[in-house]
Scaffold this active site. Structure first.
Site, PDB file in Angstrom:
ATOM      1  N   TYR A 103       0.846  -1.200   0.000  1.00  0.00           N
ATOM      2  CA  TYR A 103       0.000   0.000   0.000  1.00  0.00           C
ATOM      3  C   TYR A 103       0.877   1.245   0.000  1.00  0.00           C
ATOM      4  O   TYR A 103       1.977   1.232   0.566  1.00  0.00           O
ATOM      5  CB  TYR A 103      -0.859   0.039   1.264  1.00  0.00           C
ATOM      6  CG  TYR A 103      -1.967  -0.980   1.336  1.00  0.00           C
ATOM      7  CD1 TYR A 103      -3.259  -0.656   0.927  1.00  0.00           C
ATOM      8  CD2 TYR A 103      -1.742  -2.246   1.854  1.00  0.00           C
ATOM      9  CE1 TYR A 103      -4.294  -1.579   1.033  1.00  0.00           C
ATOM     10  CE2 TYR A 103      -2.768  -3.181   1.956  1.00  0.00           C
ATOM     11  CZ  TYR A 103      -4.042  -2.844   1.541  1.00  0.00           C
ATOM     12  OH  TYR A 103      -5.056  -3.748   1.634  1.00  0.00           O
ATOM     13  N   TYR A 142      -0.297  -9.989   0.882  1.00  0.00           N
ATOM     14  CA  TYR A 142       0.807  -9.437   1.685  1.00  0.00           C
ATOM     15  C   TYR A 142       0.767 -10.011   3.097  1.00  0.00           C
ATOM     16  O   TYR A 142      -0.285 -10.407   3.581  1.00  0.00           O
ATOM     17  CB  TYR A 142       0.750  -7.904   1.710  1.00  0.00           C
ATOM     18  CG  TYR A 142      -0.536  -7.334   2.248  1.00  0.00           C
ATOM     19  CD1 TYR A 142      -0.725  -7.140   3.622  1.00  0.00           C
ATOM     20  CD2 TYR A 142      -1.571  -6.967   1.393  1.00  0.00           C
ATOM     21  CE1 TYR A 142      -1.898  -6.604   4.116  1.00  0.00           C
ATOM     22  CE2 TYR A 142      -2.757  -6.434   1.873  1.00  0.00           C
ATOM     23  CZ  TYR A 142      -2.915  -6.263   3.239  1.00  0.00           C
ATOM     24  OH  TYR A 142      -4.089  -5.749   3.717  1.00  0.00           O
ATOM     25  N   ARG A 152      -2.583 -11.864   4.136  1.00  0.00           N
ATOM     26  CA  ARG A 152      -3.917 -11.482   3.691  1.00  0.00           C
ATOM     27  C   ARG A 152      -4.137 -11.966   2.260  1.00  0.00           C
ATOM     28  O   ARG A 152      -3.270 -11.797   1.403  1.00  0.00           O
ATOM     29  CB  ARG A 152      -4.107  -9.947   3.695  1.00  0.00           C
ATOM     30  CG  ARG A 152      -4.159  -9.232   5.030  1.00  0.00           C
ATOM     31  CD  ARG A 152      -5.240  -9.669   6.009  1.00  0.00           C
ATOM     32  NE  ARG A 152      -6.535 -10.083   5.481  1.00  0.00           N
ATOM     33  CZ  ARG A 152      -7.520  -9.273   5.082  1.00  0.00           C
ATOM     34  NH1 ARG A 152      -7.376  -7.973   5.118  1.00  0.00           N
ATOM     35  NH2 ARG A 152      -8.676  -9.760   4.653  1.00  0.00           N
ATOM     36  N   HIS A 155      -7.267  -8.736  -1.961  1.00  0.00           N
ATOM     37  CA  HIS A 155      -8.566  -8.123  -1.655  1.00  0.00           C
ATOM     38  C   HIS A 155      -8.570  -6.651  -2.018  1.00  0.00           C
ATOM     39  O   HIS A 155      -7.512  -6.013  -2.118  1.00  0.00           O
ATOM     40  CB  HIS A 155      -8.931  -8.290  -0.176  1.00  0.00           C
ATOM     41  CG  HIS A 155      -7.997  -7.580   0.751  1.00  0.00           C
ATOM     42  ND1 HIS A 155      -6.800  -8.110   1.153  1.00  0.00           N
ATOM     43  CD2 HIS A 155      -8.067  -6.360   1.348  1.00  0.00           C
ATOM     44  CE1 HIS A 155      -6.174  -7.263   1.964  1.00  0.00           C
ATOM     45  NE2 HIS A 155      -6.917  -6.187   2.093  1.00  0.00           N
ATOM     46  N   HIS A 157     -10.556  -3.162  -0.620  1.00  0.00           N
ATOM     47  CA  HIS A 157     -11.431  -2.579   0.402  1.00  0.00           C
ATOM     48  C   HIS A 157     -12.540  -1.777  -0.267  1.00  0.00           C
ATOM     49  O   HIS A 157     -12.282  -1.026  -1.210  1.00  0.00           O
ATOM     50  CB  HIS A 157     -10.631  -1.645   1.320  1.00  0.00           C
ATOM     51  CG  HIS A 157      -9.632  -2.357   2.167  1.00  0.00           C
ATOM     52  ND1 HIS A 157      -9.922  -2.825   3.420  1.00  0.00           N
ATOM     53  CD2 HIS A 157      -8.338  -2.690   1.933  1.00  0.00           C
ATOM     54  CE1 HIS A 157      -8.845  -3.406   3.929  1.00  0.00           C
ATOM     55  NE2 HIS A 157      -7.872  -3.352   3.045  1.00  0.00           N
TER      56      HIS A 157
END
Lengths: 232, 193
Positions: A103, A142, A152, A155, A157
């Protein structure tokens, strides 16, 4: 006259305290929610005028001098209420990791590369059929610190506002066939019967020839209850 | 109530820590316009300008520095912006993450809402979400000392001994503070609405 919403279906949602997801232990409310009935409130007014068409193209809105790296995908679907009614004008906001699983937010210290041409935030408003559409890059998996060797699943959000305040939803969209789903406490925090509602499906019809794979993710918000009316 | 012919509600998931650039980009210094900010009122907004602030605290009393607080409120005349023809410069919707000011603080500059109806007390509708919270929580802030508070139809549904958790108190002229306690003896009242 304002129609009231059906209740949140708590049997479909995760609990506040979850044994597998450690951070919930000190953050989830422990006292029962106080039921409030007979109150209806429209969804917030936000900066509709600040939402540009380019905001829905994540391959473009962070671009400096080249295309972002990774697998180009289309994510589209409809925002519906429980009665199957499309919700036009719903605000859909998304944020996600880049193709390497990183991110842009400074608190992400995962040792994977940032992509100078990818930001990872997008937003749009649903059309008259309740439809939204994003062009983006498939996010990478990640690691995170919840437990040893925790990863995780891929995905995206999602944050949604429908027509009423009580339709607020924050969720995550997952990808079909991801082996990490069976190991992810956040996904598994949702009751088994409703987990798959968070998994998009691949669509060859949405897929664009020679350009991008297509995924469909329909989102269902609480519906207005025709049986309950209130004078307001 | 929910019948079997209804579509299933999409389940909630945590907002995680990375909402900062997706939902509150300007506040966190990212180069993308936010659609809602913590500074909600400008000089032209009619009404009494106030600061609404507080800390988000976890069950150990530690500040939560990755929460998102959203407020949605009536304007100084008691109208929500959706009502046509009202004070539309002021949307009444604000967002503030708790990772910028330090110590888990949020701070909104806004105007004091008037009561939306005769039966209600002035209040802010609040949505609390954060990493470690699998489903957002609804709460409200009322203004301590307002004689209408106890008769407010939502406040009236709160057990009297827990109502203080919803009362912002004035800490300086025009500054109202309400801490949000996720757990503990002073756990904030969260609503199923």
């Amino acid at each position: 006259m304002v129609k009231l919403l059906n209740p949140r279906d708590f049997s479909s949602h995760p609990g506040y305290i979850d044994k597998g997801y450690r951070s919930t232990a000190l953050r989830g409310p422990t006292k029962p929610l106080i039921p409030v009935r007979g109150v209806s409130l429209a969804a917030p007014v936000y900066g509709h005028d600040r939402i540009a068409p380019a905001d829905a193209d994540l391959t473009l809105n962070g671009r400096k001098d080249a295309e972002p790296l990774g697998e180009r995908i289309i994510v589209t679907g409809r925002v519906l209420d429980e009665n199957g009614r499309p919700l036009a004008g719903a605000l859909v906001e998304i944020w996600q990791a880049n193709a390497a699983g990183r991110y842009v937010h400074v608190v992400d210290q995962h040792a994977a590369p940032l992509d100078p041409n990818f930001f990872g935030g997008g937003r749009c408003v649903t059309d008259e059929q309740g439809r939204y559409r994003f062009l983006t890059i498939k996010p990478g998996a990640y690691p995170w610190g919840n437990h040893f060797n925790a990863w995780r699943p891929n995905h995206i959000h999602f944050s949604l506002f429908g027509h009423q305040f009580g339709q607020r939803l924050v969720t995550q969209m997952y990808f079909p066939g991801d082996p990490l789903l069976a190991l992810d406490p956040i996904y598994l925090g949702v009751p088994a019967k409703s987990r798959e509602r968070m998994v998009a499906h691949f669509s060859i019809d949405v897929t664009e020839e020679g350009y991008a794979l297509g995924y469909v993710f329909d989102i269902v918000l609480r519906g207005e209850n025709a049986a309950i009316w209130e004078n307001h | 109530m929910s019948g079997s012919n209804l579509l299933g509600q999409t389940p909630s998931q945590t907002v995680g820590p990375f909402f900062a650039y997706g939902l509150t980009p300007q506040q966190y210094g990212y180069d993308w316009a936010s659609i809602a900010a913590a500074d909600m009122a400008d000089q032209a907004t009619e009404g009494e300008r106030i600061t609404f602030e507080g800390q988000v605290l976890d069950g150990a009393g530690q500040p939560v520095t990755d929460a998102l607080i959203e407020i949605w409120q009536a304007d100084g005349a008691g109208s929500y912006a959706a009502a046509p023809g009202r004070n539309t410069r002021f949307t009444g919707f604000g967002r503030c993450g708790t990772g910028v000011l330090g110590d888990g603080f949020f701070r909104f500059t806004t105007i004091k809402p008037a009561a939306p109806s005769k039966a209600e007390a002035p209040h802010l509708n609040i949505i609390v979400t954060m990493r470690g919270l699998l489903m957002h929580a609804f709460t409200r802030a009322y203004f301590e000392g307002d004689t209408r508070n106890d008769a407010d139809p939502v406040m009236a549904q709160v057990p009297p001994e827990r109502r203080a958790t919803l009362l912002a108190r004035q800490t300086a002229p025009g500054t109202w503070r309400l801490d949000i306690h996720m757990q503990g003896d002073a756990e904030t009242v969260f609503f199923d609405l």
